[in-house]
Design a protein around this motif. Structure first.
Motif, short mmCIF file in Angstrom:
data_model
loop_
_atom_site.label_atom_id
_atom_site.label_comp_id
_atom_site.label_asym_id
_atom_site.label_seq_id
_atom_site.Cartn_x
_atom_site.Cartn_y
_atom_site.Cartn_z
N PRO A 1 -27.66 -70.37 -24.08
CA PRO A 1 -26.60 -69.53 -23.54
C PRO A 1 -27.16 -68.19 -23.06
O PRO A 1 -28.01 -67.59 -23.71
N GLY A 2 -26.67 -67.74 -21.90
CA GLY A 2 -27.15 -66.49 -21.34
C GLY A 2 -28.25 -66.71 -20.33
O GLY A 2 -28.44 -67.82 -19.82
N ASP A 3 -28.99 -65.64 -20.02
CA ASP A 3 -30.00 -65.74 -18.96
C ASP A 3 -31.39 -65.30 -19.41
O ASP A 3 -32.27 -65.06 -18.58
N GLN A 4 -31.61 -65.19 -20.72
CA GLN A 4 -32.91 -64.79 -21.24
C GLN A 4 -33.61 -65.97 -21.90
O GLN A 4 -33.06 -66.60 -22.81
N ALA A 5 -34.81 -66.27 -21.44
CA ALA A 5 -35.55 -67.40 -21.97
C ALA A 5 -36.07 -67.11 -23.37
O ALA A 5 -36.56 -66.01 -23.66
N ASP A 6 -35.96 -68.11 -24.24
CA ASP A 6 -36.40 -67.99 -25.63
C ASP A 6 -37.68 -68.81 -25.81
O ASP A 6 -37.66 -70.03 -25.68
N PRO A 7 -38.82 -68.16 -26.13
CA PRO A 7 -40.05 -68.91 -26.35
C PRO A 7 -39.93 -69.96 -27.45
O PRO A 7 -40.55 -71.03 -27.36
N ALA A 8 -39.13 -69.68 -28.46
CA ALA A 8 -38.96 -70.64 -29.55
C ALA A 8 -38.27 -71.91 -29.06
O ALA A 8 -38.59 -73.01 -29.50
N ALA A 9 -37.31 -71.74 -28.16
CA ALA A 9 -36.62 -72.91 -27.60
C ALA A 9 -37.58 -73.76 -26.79
O ALA A 9 -37.52 -75.00 -26.83
N LEU A 10 -38.48 -73.12 -26.05
CA LEU A 10 -39.47 -73.87 -25.27
C LEU A 10 -40.44 -74.61 -26.18
O LEU A 10 -40.80 -75.76 -25.93
N ALA A 11 -40.85 -73.96 -27.27
CA ALA A 11 -41.74 -74.61 -28.23
C ALA A 11 -41.06 -75.81 -28.88
O ALA A 11 -41.69 -76.87 -29.10
N HIS A 12 -39.77 -75.67 -29.19
CA HIS A 12 -39.01 -76.78 -29.77
C HIS A 12 -38.93 -77.95 -28.79
O HIS A 12 -39.07 -79.11 -29.18
N LEU A 13 -38.72 -77.62 -27.51
CA LEU A 13 -38.70 -78.65 -26.48
C LEU A 13 -40.05 -79.34 -26.39
O LEU A 13 -40.13 -80.59 -26.34
N ARG A 14 -41.11 -78.56 -26.37
CA ARG A 14 -42.47 -79.11 -26.24
C ARG A 14 -42.78 -80.09 -27.36
O ARG A 14 -43.47 -81.09 -27.16
N ALA A 15 -42.26 -79.81 -28.55
CA ALA A 15 -42.53 -80.65 -29.72
C ALA A 15 -41.48 -81.74 -29.92
O ALA A 15 -41.54 -82.47 -30.90
N LEU A 16 -40.51 -81.84 -28.99
CA LEU A 16 -39.40 -82.80 -29.14
C LEU A 16 -38.72 -82.64 -30.49
O LEU A 16 -38.36 -83.63 -31.15
N GLY A 17 -38.58 -81.41 -30.92
CA GLY A 17 -37.93 -81.16 -32.19
C GLY A 17 -38.68 -81.72 -33.37
O GLY A 17 -38.08 -82.05 -34.40
N GLY A 18 -40.00 -81.84 -33.23
CA GLY A 18 -40.82 -82.41 -34.30
C GLY A 18 -41.08 -83.89 -34.16
O GLY A 18 -41.79 -84.47 -35.00
N ALA A 19 -40.55 -84.53 -33.12
CA ALA A 19 -40.71 -85.98 -32.95
C ALA A 19 -41.71 -86.36 -31.88
O ALA A 19 -41.85 -87.54 -31.54
N ALA A 20 -42.44 -85.38 -31.32
CA ALA A 20 -43.36 -85.68 -30.22
C ALA A 20 -44.49 -86.58 -30.67
O ALA A 20 -45.14 -86.31 -31.69
N PRO A 21 -44.76 -87.68 -29.95
CA PRO A 21 -45.92 -88.51 -30.26
C PRO A 21 -47.22 -87.74 -29.99
O PRO A 21 -47.21 -86.71 -29.29
N ALA A 22 -48.32 -88.24 -30.51
CA ALA A 22 -49.61 -87.53 -30.38
C ALA A 22 -49.99 -87.31 -28.92
O ALA A 22 -50.49 -86.25 -28.55
N TRP A 23 -49.76 -88.31 -28.05
CA TRP A 23 -50.15 -88.17 -26.64
C TRP A 23 -49.40 -87.03 -25.96
O TRP A 23 -49.95 -86.37 -25.08
N LEU A 24 -48.15 -86.79 -26.40
CA LEU A 24 -47.36 -85.72 -25.81
C LEU A 24 -47.84 -84.36 -26.33
O LEU A 24 -47.91 -83.38 -25.57
N GLU A 25 -48.17 -84.29 -27.59
CA GLU A 25 -48.69 -83.05 -28.16
C GLU A 25 -50.00 -82.66 -27.50
O GLU A 25 -50.32 -81.47 -27.35
N GLN A 26 -50.80 -83.66 -27.10
CA GLN A 26 -52.12 -83.40 -26.52
C GLN A 26 -52.07 -83.15 -25.01
O GLN A 26 -53.07 -82.74 -24.41
N ALA A 27 -50.93 -83.36 -24.39
CA ALA A 27 -50.81 -83.19 -22.94
C ALA A 27 -50.94 -81.71 -22.57
O ALA A 27 -50.54 -80.82 -23.32
N ALA A 28 -51.51 -81.48 -21.39
CA ALA A 28 -51.71 -80.11 -20.90
C ALA A 28 -50.50 -79.66 -20.09
O ALA A 28 -49.93 -80.45 -19.32
N VAL A 29 -50.11 -78.41 -20.26
CA VAL A 29 -49.02 -77.84 -19.48
C VAL A 29 -49.54 -77.45 -18.10
O VAL A 29 -50.43 -76.61 -17.97
N ILE A 30 -48.99 -78.08 -17.05
CA ILE A 30 -49.39 -77.79 -15.68
C ILE A 30 -48.49 -76.70 -15.07
O ILE A 30 -48.94 -75.86 -14.30
#
Length: 357
Positions: free
Chosen positions: A276-305
């Motif tokens: 909600p709102g217009d300010q990006a939250d780094p914690a929300a992006l980190a949660h997304l990146r980790a799939l809320g703790g369910a990310a498989p190893a290949w996804l955790e190892q992927a590089a951000v382009i």
């Protein structure tokens, strides 16, 4: 005049041209430098029509009509030399017994409607590569839903609109005024523009434009962050074994990319957050990146382009989207929230229908 050149605005302009209207498209991003916060440029383009949880009502009708129209529009635009990047297939993963039960009810409902949804079991999911989140206990597969590249769609609609005589105006609408027989639009650049009819499709900014005319249509921004990832091990999404299309895990979209120029690049779009709102939250992006703790190893190892964000326009106190003829010749087509890409064609058709004699 269409105010706002996101995907919905461009769709409305193009559809009106198809009906024989002369159209002006007003947006400050038409100079080739789109607003980086625009919801259209941030969208992933996942189309969820037949997997929609309801089976009747306005939302259901708009989604089914739009899905059908996108098929027609892909053919029309492709015939003019503007092919749209479309990947059919959508797999919604179940993370528990409640999800499975809901999916079973939905499949039974769709079967009664003659729509081809499928339930996938653990064996089918385990056969997919790369591996899905370990918590997936089943899935709902829709061959008719899928993913459309929003940037390609916006480029195609604008290019074909220009071919048909579209008048682009790179400026920002500041004020709308009634005048005898039509409307006056004052811009931030000092222009005074006239139109017989105005379609307001400017996202959150739509509310301010309409308030001065006495129309209360409040909307709020909901920020979404997304990522483009590259897998450590090359992956071809088009060979047997990989996913059957976009995958949805607990509201997060994982979208294989097959149009990067390298079929083995293994690139993936991941998104998007709901903030909600217009300010990006780094914690929300980190949660997304980790799939809320369910990310498989290949996804955790992927590089951000690449990473990006945008604002979705969410109606306050009304269901999305906001489709209303507020006055003769004044239409609102905004507030699509997370479904602007999906609902653009049906919205454009509705707008054109309202302006027909």
């Amino acid at each position: 005049m269409v105010v706002g050149a996101g995907l919905v605005g461009r769709a409305c302009a193009w559809q009106l041209q198809q009906r024989g209207h002369q159209v002006q498209l007003l947006d400050p991003g038409l100079n080739g430098s789109p607003d980086p916060n625009s919801g259209s440029w941030a969208a992933l383009g996942v189309l969820m029509a037949q997997v929609f949880h309801r089976s009747s009502g306005r939302g259901w009708r708009l989604r089914q009509r739009s899905l059908s129209l996108w098929g027609d529009w892909r053919q029309q635009l492709g015939a003019q030399g503007w092919p749209l990047a479309w990947r059919p297939g959508l797999l919604l993963l179940a993370s528990g017994a409640d999800d499975l039960e809901r999916q079973q009810r939905l499949v039974a409902s769709r079967q009664r409607q003659g729509l081809p949804l499928e339930l996938w079991g653990q064996t089918q999911l385990d056969a997919l590569a790369p591996a899905l989140p370990a918590g997936a206990v089943g899935g709902l597969y829709s061959p008719a839903d899928g993913q459309l590249d929003p940037a390609a769609a916006m480029a195609a609609l604008l290019a074909d609109g220009l071919r048909l005589g579209l008048q682009p105006i790179c400026d920002r609408a500041e004020q709308l005024e009634r005048h005898a027989g039509g409307w006056t639009v004052h811009t931030s650049g000092g222009q005074t523009l006239r139109a017989d009819a105005v379609v307001v499709s400017a996202g959150v900014a739509s509310a301010g434009l309409l308030a001065s005319l006495g129309h209360n249509q409040p909307q709020e921004p909901v920020l979404g962050q997304a990522l483009e990832l590259e897998l450590a091990a090359p992956t071809s999404w088009d060979t047997p074994g990989p996913w059957p299309g976009a995958v949805v895990w607990q509201g997060v979209n994982l979208v294989p990319q097959t149009n990067t120029g390298d079929p083995g690049s293994g690139r993936l779009w991941l998104g998007a957050t709901l903030e909600p709102g217009d300010q990006a939250d780094p914690a929300a992006l980190a949660h997304l990146r980790a799939l809320g703790g369910a990310a498989p190893a290949w996804l955790e190892q992927a590089a951000v382009i690449r990473r990006w964000q945008g604002h979705r326009s969410h109606p306050i106190g009304q269901p999305a989207p906001l489709l209303a003829q507020l006055e003769p010749g004044l239409l609102l087509a905004s507030g699509h929230y997370r479904n602007g890409v999906l609902l653009a064609p049906a919205t454009a058709e509705w707008v054109a229908d309202q302006l027909e004699p």
